[in-house]
Design a protein around this motif. Structure first.
Motif, PDB file in Angstrom:
ATOM      1  N   ASN A   8       0.830  -1.199   0.000  1.00  0.00           N
ATOM      2  CA  ASN A   8       0.000   0.000   0.000  1.00  0.00           C
ATOM      3  C   ASN A   8       0.868   1.255   0.000  1.00  0.00           C
ATOM      4  O   ASN A   8       0.643   2.190  -0.775  1.00  0.00           O
ATOM      5  N   LEU A   9       1.863   1.296   0.857  1.00  0.00           N
ATOM      6  CA  LEU A   9       2.738   2.467   0.931  1.00  0.00           C
ATOM      7  C   LEU A   9       3.559   2.640  -0.338  1.00  0.00           C
ATOM      8  O   LEU A   9       3.701   3.756  -0.856  1.00  0.00           O
ATOM      9  N   LEU A  10       4.110   1.539  -0.851  1.00  0.00           N
ATOM     10  CA  LEU A  10       4.913   1.611  -2.074  1.00  0.00           C
ATOM     11  C   LEU A  10       4.058   2.036  -3.267  1.00  0.00           C
ATOM     12  O   LEU A  10       4.475   2.856  -4.082  1.00  0.00           O
ATOM     13  N   GLY A  11       2.848   1.501  -3.341  1.00  0.00           N
ATOM     14  CA  GLY A  11       1.940   1.882  -4.428  1.00  0.00           C
ATOM     15  C   GLY A  11       1.562   3.347  -4.367  1.00  0.00           C
ATOM     16  O   GLY A  11       1.508   4.028  -5.392  1.00  0.00           O
ATOM     17  N   ARG A  12       1.309   3.849  -3.164  1.00  0.00           N
ATOM     18  CA  ARG A  12       0.982   5.265  -3.016  1.00  0.00           C
ATOM     19  C   ARG A  12       2.157   6.139  -3.438  1.00  0.00           C
ATOM     20  O   ARG A  12       1.975   7.178  -4.072  1.00  0.00           O
ATOM     21  N   PHE A  13       3.370   5.727  -3.076  1.00  0.00           N
ATOM     22  CA  PHE A  13       4.533   6.535  -3.441  1.00  0.00           C
ATOM     23  C   PHE A  13       4.764   6.520  -4.956  1.00  0.00           C
ATOM     24  O   PHE A  13       5.077   7.550  -5.554  1.00  0.00           O
ATOM     25  N   VAL A  14       4.583   5.361  -5.577  1.00  0.00           N
ATOM     26  CA  VAL A  14       4.758   5.271  -7.039  1.00  0.00           C
ATOM     27  C   VAL A  14       3.718   6.124  -7.755  1.00  0.00           C
ATOM     28  O   VAL A  14       4.043   6.835  -8.723  1.00  0.00           O
ATOM     29  N   LEU A  15       2.475   6.091  -7.293  1.00  0.00           N
ATOM     30  CA  LEU A  15       1.447   6.919  -7.916  1.00  0.00           C
ATOM     31  C   LEU A  15       1.695   8.411  -7.681  1.00  0.00           C
ATOM     32  O   LEU A  15       1.426   9.233  -8.566  1.00  0.00           O
ATOM     33  N   SER A  16       2.233   8.752  -6.528  1.00  0.00           N
ATOM     34  CA  SER A  16       2.592  10.153  -6.273  1.00  0.00           C
ATOM     35  C   SER A  16       3.688  10.602  -7.226  1.00  0.00           C
ATOM     36  O   SER A  16       3.637  11.704  -7.779  1.00  0.00           O
ATOM     37  N   TYR A  17       4.691   9.730  -7.425  1.00  0.00           N
ATOM     38  CA  TYR A  17       5.770  10.057  -8.359  1.00  0.00           C
ATOM     39  C   TYR A  17       5.224  10.198  -9.782  1.00  0.00           C
ATOM     40  O   TYR A  17       5.604  11.123 -10.508  1.00  0.00           O
ATOM     41  N   ALA A  18       4.323   9.303 -10.167  1.00  0.00           N
ATOM     42  CA  ALA A  18       3.750   9.365 -11.518  1.00  0.00           C
ATOM     43  C   ALA A  18       2.954  10.649 -11.720  1.00  0.00           C
ATOM     44  O   ALA A  18       3.004  11.257 -12.795  1.00  0.00           O
ATOM     45  N   LEU A  19       2.237  11.074 -10.692  1.00  0.00           N
ATOM     46  CA  LEU A  19       1.474  12.320 -10.785  1.00  0.00           C
ATOM     47  C   LEU A  19       2.410  13.518 -10.951  1.00  0.00           C
ATOM     48  O   LEU A  19       2.186  14.380 -11.815  1.00  0.00           O
ATOM     49  N   ILE A  20       3.470  13.568 -10.172  1.00  0.00           N
ATOM     50  CA  ILE A  20       4.433  14.673 -10.281  1.00  0.00           C
ATOM     51  C   ILE A  20       5.153  14.608 -11.624  1.00  0.00           C
ATOM     52  O   ILE A  20       5.372  15.638 -12.272  1.00  0.00           O
ATOM     53  N   TRP A  21       5.487  13.397 -12.094  1.00  0.00           N
ATOM     54  CA  TRP A  21       6.143  13.266 -13.389  1.00  0.00           C
ATOM     55  C   TRP A  21       5.231  13.767 -14.504  1.00  0.00           C
ATOM     56  O   TRP A  21       5.692  14.441 -15.425  1.00  0.00           O
ATOM     57  N   LEU A  22       3.931  13.469 -14.404  1.00  0.00           N
ATOM     58  CA  LEU A  22       2.989  13.935 -15.421  1.00  0.00           C
ATOM     59  C   LEU A  22       2.910  15.464 -15.434  1.00  0.00           C
ATOM     60  O   LEU A  22       2.894  16.079 -16.503  1.00  0.00           O
ATOM     61  N   VAL A  23       2.898  16.070 -14.263  1.00  0.00           N
ATOM     62  CA  VAL A  23       2.888  17.536 -14.194  1.00  0.00           C
ATOM     63  C   VAL A  23       4.170  18.096 -14.804  1.00  0.00           C
ATOM     64  O   VAL A  23       4.134  19.063 -15.587  1.00  0.00           O
ATOM     65  N   MET A  24       5.306  17.508 -14.465  1.00  0.00           N
ATOM     66  CA  MET A  24       6.583  17.966 -15.034  1.00  0.00           C
ATOM     67  C   MET A  24       6.627  17.741 -16.546  1.00  0.00           C
ATOM     68  O   MET A  24       7.194  18.540 -17.292  1.00  0.00           O
ATOM     69  N   PHE A  25       6.023  16.660 -17.015  1.00  0.00           N
ATOM     70  CA  PHE A  25       5.963  16.356 -18.442  1.00  0.00           C
ATOM     71  C   PHE A  25       5.190  17.435 -19.185  1.00  0.00           C
ATOM     72  O   PHE A  25       5.610  17.892 -20.249  1.00  0.00           O
ATOM     73  N   LEU A  26       4.076  17.847 -18.604  1.00  0.00           N
ATOM     74  CA  LEU A  26       3.284  18.900 -19.243  1.00  0.00           C
ATOM     75  C   LEU A  26       3.976  20.253 -19.161  1.00  0.00           C
ATOM     76  O   LEU A  26       3.882  21.063 -20.090  1.00  0.00           O
ATOM     77  N   MET A  27       4.680  20.512 -18.051  1.00  0.00           N
ATOM     78  CA  MET A  27       5.389  21.782 -17.902  1.00  0.00           C
ATOM     79  C   MET A  27       6.621  21.875 -18.805  1.00  0.00           C
ATOM     80  O   MET A  27       7.038  22.973 -19.167  1.00  0.00           O
ATOM     81  N   SER A  28       7.209  20.731 -19.140  1.00  0.00           N
ATOM     82  CA  SER A  28       8.428  20.752 -19.962  1.00  0.00           C
ATOM     83  C   SER A  28       8.106  20.588 -21.446  1.00  0.00           C
ATOM     84  O   SER A  28       8.950  20.145 -22.220  1.00  0.00           O
ATOM     85  N   ARG A  29       6.890  20.920 -21.819  1.00  0.00           N
ATOM     86  CA  ARG A  29       6.446  20.912 -23.220  1.00  0.00           C
ATOM     87  C   ARG A  29       6.597  19.532 -23.864  1.00  0.00           C
ATOM     88  O   ARG A  29       7.149  19.380 -24.956  1.00  0.00           O
ATOM     89  N   LEU A  30       6.127  18.505 -23.141  1.00  0.00           N
ATOM     90  CA  LEU A  30       6.041  17.125 -23.615  1.00  0.00           C
ATOM     91  C   LEU A  30       7.407  16.503 -23.925  1.00  0.00           C
ATOM     92  O   LEU A  30       7.540  15.669 -24.812  1.00  0.00           O
ATOM     93  N   SER A  31       8.415  16.896 -23.170  1.00  0.00           N
ATOM     94  CA  SER A  31       9.737  16.294 -23.283  1.00  0.00           C
ATOM     95  C   SER A  31       9.945  15.348 -22.099  1.00  0.00           C
ATOM     96  O   SER A  31      10.124  15.786 -20.967  1.00  0.00           O
ATOM     97  N   TRP A  32       9.901  14.049 -22.361  1.00  0.00           N
ATOM     98  CA  TRP A  32       9.977  13.078 -21.263  1.00  0.00           C
ATOM     99  C   TRP A  32      11.336  13.076 -20.591  1.00  0.00           C
ATOM    100  O   TRP A  32      11.437  12.800 -19.404  1.00  0.00           O
ATOM    101  N   ARG A  33      12.391  13.423 -21.310  1.00  0.00           N
ATOM    102  CA  ARG A  33      13.724  13.481 -20.689  1.00  0.00           C
ATOM    103  C   ARG A  33      13.807  14.619 -19.681  1.00  0.00           C
ATOM    104  O   ARG A  33      14.342  14.456 -18.588  1.00  0.00           O
TER     105      ARG A  33
END
Length: 66
Positions: A8-33
């Motif tokens: 449960n804790l690991l899953g929550r942390f992974v989903l939190s990271y994915a949410l932040i990564w998605l925000v960063m992905f949109l902020m960096s003009r769709l550059s995944w690197r």
């Protein structure tokens, strides 16, 4: 610590990271690197940890978390 709690804790942390990564992905003009670079920087890690803790506190106050 049970496997259920650890999962449960690991899953929550992974989903939190994915949410932040998605925000960063949109902020960096769709550059995944750039999104990976920004989310692994200290600011992204603080945002991930904060999102994780807010979700954990919310689940605990609702009685959903073990």
């Amino acid at each position: 610590m049970t496997a259920y709690l650890l999962g449960n804790l690991l899953g929550r942390f992974v989903l939190s990271y994915a949410l932040i990564w998605l925000v960063m992905f949109l902020m960096s003009r769709l550059s995944w690197r750039n999104a990976f670079r920004r989310s692994n920087h200290w600011g992204g890690l603080v945002a991930t940890t904060t999102t994780f803790l807010i979700g954990l506190i919310a689940a605990q106050s609702n009685g959903a978390a073990p």
